[in-house]
Design an enzyme around this catalytic site. Structure first.
Site, mmCIF file in Angstrom:
data_model
loop_
_atom_site.group_PDB
_atom_site.id
_atom_site.type_symbol
_atom_site.label_atom_id
_atom_site.label_comp_id
_atom_site.label_asym_id
_atom_site.label_seq_id
_atom_site.Cartn_x
_atom_site.Cartn_y
_atom_site.Cartn_z
ATOM 1 C CD GLN D 126 -2.675 1.203 2.595
ATOM 2 O OE1 GLN D 126 -2.274 0.650 3.606
ATOM 3 N NE2 GLN D 126 -3.839 1.817 2.534
ATOM 4 N N GLY D 127 0.655 2.122 -0.944
ATOM 5 C CA GLY D 127 1.436 3.355 -1.012
ATOM 6 C C GLY D 127 0.549 4.571 -0.810
ATOM 7 C CB SER D 129 1.247 6.842 5.072
ATOM 8 O OG SER D 129 0.038 6.548 5.694
ATOM 9 C CD GLU D 245 -6.949 0.557 6.618
ATOM 10 O OE1 GLU D 245 -7.221 1.619 6.027
ATOM 11 O OE2 GLU D 245 -5.857 0.336 7.166
ATOM 12 C CB SER D 356 -4.910 7.910 14.864
ATOM 13 O OG SER D 356 -5.586 9.157 14.792
ATOM 14 C CG ASN D 357 -8.206 4.516 18.579
ATOM 15 O OD1 ASN D 357 -8.303 3.979 17.463
ATOM 16 N ND2 ASN D 357 -8.156 3.843 19.699
ATOM 17 C CD GLU D 358 -5.603 10.085 19.064
ATOM 18 O OE1 GLU D 358 -5.025 9.467 18.143
ATOM 19 O OE2 GLU D 358 -5.638 9.651 20.239
#
Lengths: 365, 371, 365, 371
Positions: D126-127, D129, D245, D356-358
């Site tokens: 996967q590209g 980030s 995802e 992220s959870n944020e």
């Protein structure tokens, strides 16, 4: 596995919501009603709607749906206490004659039945010892007994030669009534040679009492879900509209994140508590399975209820501390429910007794 | 580093402990210990006992009754007072308006108010918060418009704690509505609560008690000599006052006492072992708070509050609440009708008032961490 | 009550910080050093500075100050293990001859002494049973023994007829060494008729071992404070400089609030841990008082260490998961420290034993 | 409401359980159960066993190997697979690029890639980030500039999980740097990782393992036919992919299995009673997660991910971490050298990756609560 409710159940929810929302049309109305005796006002209408007959004809699904609606406005009417618990216990343990005699008057609202089971210092144990039965009379003390002052009939658990018996009492006891933290009333009930009639055929009724209590716990948990839902909705509404520092509170990410965490806690609690009702409604479920499900649900009430109730107050600030506003009363009711059904320590200990018996916990197995 | 108090401080502590436990009647202290409602009469009686012994307003300038103590001694005084269950000197008098008058007031206003304030001959109320200004104090809208030798005050204050007992109220009012910044144009005004046009409405709280009030001002005429310091400088005085407020707010002594009472109660009810780990954890956290308060007190420069006081406010309030929650759980089913439950509900206020814990986190992130 | 340190102690802090910051000038340098044997590189310089002689001449205040500085860069040198714990135990329990013999070579860095006390499954108990001493030889297994492979001398606790004895062993044992989660090494040590010399005059030495361990726990706790301080500073720095969505991370209130909570936890932990050192340094303190203080400090390490270490990683995001960055190693070291000195459950249980004996806990009484 | 699975779903569950526990060799499943490192060979072997039985890509369109199952059946498949310790089909193939190609790709690109993707003959990386775009994906800067019938790709990707094994990489690239909004001008491109100019650098993680990589692109020439869907529409495809995802990310089955293993371990070590309350609490929370996942699966409309999947992501990651923390504590001092400690460190990633959870809290506050 199916969490959905059918059209008839949906109609029940809507009718209950309309009725109860009409009687308790604001937090101030509810507060005013709790200040006058007996402290609740929807009882006759609930009877007219047929909701008080549920323990004699419907499944835990229906009682839970009604309890959740009452919880949304924290209606002070003792639906779970009198109908789910006392009514359920009469239906389960009464003789045919007693059921016939009591079911109609419970269902039409003319008889308020209350279970006097808690004993000073007993911490949610169901084995009776503080009240004894011998020679046709009861002696001893029960406390706290919710709404004992208004009760027409007490179902009293008492120590007998055969174990914990259940007895129907209509008169001949003394009450010392106190306000409870959630605006209701509870009493210390003293029996002195009080004539009492055994519920059912006599003998050890502790298992019946425990099962009825576990079913009541599950209904209480739905009351808590309704209350937590209102806490969240009220808080979200407040964050959207209340301005501080010239901007709405939902400008502040830290507050929004805490509301998000309340939502997470609520949805997780709702899943467990709804599942517990499904377990209780399933005919093949053993009393042990219902007890475990009740404890899992109660644990969610304790953990999520404190989290959501406390944060609803905190995110509101000072206004939530006032009796005129709603969320403080929800925190009070959530606290009361938890101490009626057993706190986290009690239910963790109860679950720990059997936790070693399974590997993976399979909720639908 | 040194573990024990110096001999001098140790003697000081003994002196305080002896005074509080022998000179303040048990009858008064039991009200606090049993978390019953403190009446005005009892609070006045207690403060007058303290004041007669020079123990009511030790942090004030010495000429007005202060004692010239170190921060550590003030901490010891405060903690011992709480441990003994002595009602605290009324914060509005001793920690709020008194220091403001002593620091910023004219000699005339000092003489007029400070002795009566120390001896609680005047019961002060606080007129800061307004309905639309909770944590955002500077957005206040109550006005004081000059009309000859009077200010005419209009508006509303709220959250006025124990305002139902108040003789006088110290106020933040907007004297210049046209000031370019919200913090400017605010003045610090003293108002006799018997003045016509001033109405107090008590607010019932969720525990059923009456602690806070709304105060309404309808053309209330206040002599200009009741202004403290300079006109339009009130925000500076308010910040000074709020800094003082935060220091005492950790409630270390009270929380320690409450926790030890809960331990006893758990033993009585036969559930000590069941709650042991939770008590140990709370005792560890209270120890951390206690030592941090001592550290701040011992290291603090005289005068300005340490920004670490925000740590004390956050953790102090959280532990007050945690101990009250434990107390409810120890009671078990009887908590339904127990006063511990009402205290639990009531103490939810401690993370809201005096600058909510969200405000304290903002202070820590900004002032201390530079975020 | 005085938390301040004097000028000489301040100079010690500065000299240690300069030295150790020079050897471990970056997280990458530290990481490279831990990958080669023995995994630490400042030992000789610590010896030259005289820090390795501290257990024979200074108070716990000095060792704690040094430990805290080492913790700031999580220096992998076994200062607490070898100097505070093993050196302290030799100084406390050794015969005059042994102290004389060992103190010089420990102090000059030529002898690395390690206490082999932990036993498989013993969970921080100090009563020896897995290794026994009889007829001048040791038999049995100790594990984990940190840095056993590099150790020149092991101080081994072993069961004897008189209780738990302590023995000096220089040779004749087998090691199976593993990497620890924090990049150090620990071994399973097997003794088979290994010749051993009693430390001191023989007899039951469990009390001496326990006291030395409690003093080591307090020094470890200071290592943890140094590490937590770095976690906070690094996180704050990152929040100020790292941009996401076009703005620095400190634009996001929820993240700043979590940093503020880390600060609160750190300052509270620092107070208790510093106090514990003061208790240990006070000549009139009983072993019981030092044990209680060590447990209070360890409890702060456990609770604050997890909170601060985990949130430092979370607030950084992915970068913190990489071995090239520092905070992940701090989390690893904090986790290791906690499992060296005993976790929260262990110390809560230990404190619970005496918690009922006092009403109010008076830390300066 | 109904407690048990329907007879059909019950039979389905039995079928899955039987297949996973009898047709996937114990040797492979023990790698997962013992938390050892999964090699490429083992992962490929496992996925090919599944694919041969039609169990690798059940959510795909039926013509490409999908099974037309209900959401509940997919949930059962996934949970049973995790409970049995079967390595999951490579997410980059099965849950990410496969569904994107199947939904948005041309017939030609489907035929070219989907069979090999299902059978893991191509290992996808996967590209997405980039070093300066963590949670802020849309700020990516890797460019793909058209030059005749090729794109020339320059830039850097990071956090490329298992990229060291990759045959091909699916990329978000900026094809129009002048687009008015950052989300516009992004395209979804497939690149053969053996193309000259492409370099992979593994990154060591704090547990000592190598899971993620940096991937560098220095004038990498990519045929234009490797574009998926339309140019400059890549952001839409990425959002579709990220929604998929999140659904599988709760790890319910894995966490349940891990918790039951920790229970056994606590019994072995004689500390079961000591940890009982904590295990009960975790079991209650895992039950809540499990039931919530079932509730979402059973009620979900086909296709679009429920926003409640953010609840699953948050609580799923937190519980993965909490169980791994418990596992470390159960080990006690031996945790120093135990693989449970490395798993604990490694699982800190679960609250960071996959949004992220944020980010999830932002989604809940915004999308669900309207804050």
């Amino acid at each position: 596995m199916d969490f959905t409710i059918d059209a008839e159940q949906k109609a029940l929810v809507k009718a209950t919501r309309d009725l109860i929302g009409n009687v308790y049309d604001s937090s101030e109305t509810r507060r005013a009603i709790t200040k006058t005796d007996p402290g609740f006002a929807a009882w006759e209408q609930l009877a007219e709607m047929g909701l008080l007959s549920l323990p004699f004809e419907a499944t835990p699904v229906e009682t839970s749906l009604v309890a959740e609606e009452l919880g949304r406005v924290i209606a002070p009417d003792p639906f779970v206490e009198a109908i789910v618990f006392a009514g359920g216990l009469v239906a389960a343990a009464g003789s045919a004659e007693q059921v016939e005699q009591l079911s109609e008057s419970i269902a039409d609202g003319s008889t308020l039945a209350i279970v006097a089971w808690a004993e000073p210092g007993s911490r949610w144990g169901t084995k009776a010892s503080a009240v004894t039965f011998a020679d046709g009379v009861l002696n001893g003390v029960k406390s706290p007994v919710v709404q004992a002052e208004r009760a027409d009939v007490l179902i009293v658990s008492a120590a007998t030669a055969d174990g914990t018996g259940l007895f129907v009492v209509r008169d001949g006891y003394e009450l010392v009534t106190q306000r409870t933290l959630d605006g209701s009333r509870a009493a210390k009930v003293t029996f002195s040679n009080t004539p009492a009639e055994p519920l059912g055929v006599g003998g050890d009724k502790e298992a019946a009492l425990a099962l009825a209590l576990d079913k009541a716990r599950i209904a209480y948990a739905h009351e808590a879900v309704g209350s937590m839902q209102t806490c969240l909705e009220t808080t979200v509404g407040y964050l959207k509209t209340r301005k501080q520092f010239g901007v709405p509170l939902n400008t502040f990410q830290a507050l929004n994140f805490r509301a998000a965490d309340m939502y997470v806690a609520l949805e997780l609690a709702r899943s467990v508590i709804t599942w517990a009702t499904i377990v209780a409604a399933e005919e093949t479920s053993t009393p042990e399975a219902i007890a475990a499900a009740a404890s899992q649900a109660a644990l969610q009430v304790s953990v999520a209820g404190r989290h959501i109730g406390q944060d609803a107050v905190q995110l509101h600030g000072g206004i939530a501390m006032t009796a005129e506003y709603s969320v403080g009363h929800h925190l009070a009711r959530l606290t009361a429910i938890e101490h009626l059904i057993g706190d986290d320590a009690f239910h963790r200990a109860r679950l720990a007794e059997t936790m070693g018996d399974h590997g993976v916990l399979d909720p639908i197995g | 580093m040194r573990l024990h108090l110096s001999a001098e401080d140790q003697a000081f502590r003994e002196e305080m402990r002896t005074f509080f436990t022998t000179q303040v009647p048990q009858r008064i202290r039991d009200v606090v210990i049993n978390q019953e409602e403190l009446t005005k009469e009892v609070m006045v009686e207690a403060q007058q006992i303290l004041n007669a012994a020079g123990l009511a307003v030790p942090a004030w300038p010495e000429e007005w009754g202060g004692r010239g103590w170190t921060q550590l001694q003030r901490h010891i005084w405060h903690e011992e007072l709480q441990l003994a269950g002595v009602p605290e000197p009324l914060a509005f008098n001793a920690s709020m308006v008194g220091p403001v008058i002593a620091t910023f007031g004219s000699q005339e206003i000092k003489e007029r108010f400070l002795p009566k304030t120390a001896n609680i001959d005047i019961w002060w109320s606080q007129g800061f918060s307004e309905p639309d200004a909770g944590s955002d104090l500077a957005s206040l809208r109550t006005t004081a418009i000059k009309d000859g030798d009077h200010y005419v005050v209009n508006g509303q204050k709220t959250w006025t704690t124990l305002g139902q007992y108040g003789d006088w109220i110290f106020m933040l009012v907007r004297t210049n509505p046209d000031a370019p910044k919200r913090q400017q144009g605010i003045s610090f005004l003293l108002i006799d609560m018997t003045t016509p046009g001033l109405t107090v409405r008590p607010i019932e709280l969720i525990d059923g008690g009456f602690e806070v009030n709304e105060v309404f001002f309808d053309n209330v005429r206040v002599p200009v000599e009741n202004l403290v310091g300079e006109e339009n400088k009130g925000w500076d005085y308010a910040k000074f006052l709020l800094g003082n407020e935060r220091v005492g707010i950790a409630r270390v002594g009270s929380t320690k006492r409450h926790l030890s009472e809960v331990k006893e109660r758990a033993k009585e009810l036969g559930v000590f072992d069941q709650f042991a780990e939770r008590i140990v954890e709370l005792e560890n956290e209270v120890l951390a708070l206690d030592l941090t308060a001592l550290r701040v007190a011992a290291n603090s420069n005289e005068g300005r509050p340490d920004p670490v006081s925000s740590v004390l406010k956050i953790k102090g309030s959280v532990l007050t609440q945690a101990v009250s929650e434990l107390a409810v759980d120890v009671e078990g089913p009887d908590a339904l009708t127990d006063h511990q439950s009402l205290a639990y509900l009531n103490y939810r206020k401690t993370s809201i008032y005096g600058g909510s814990n969200e405000i304290q986190r903002t202070i820590i992130a900004g002032t201390i961490l530079g975020l």
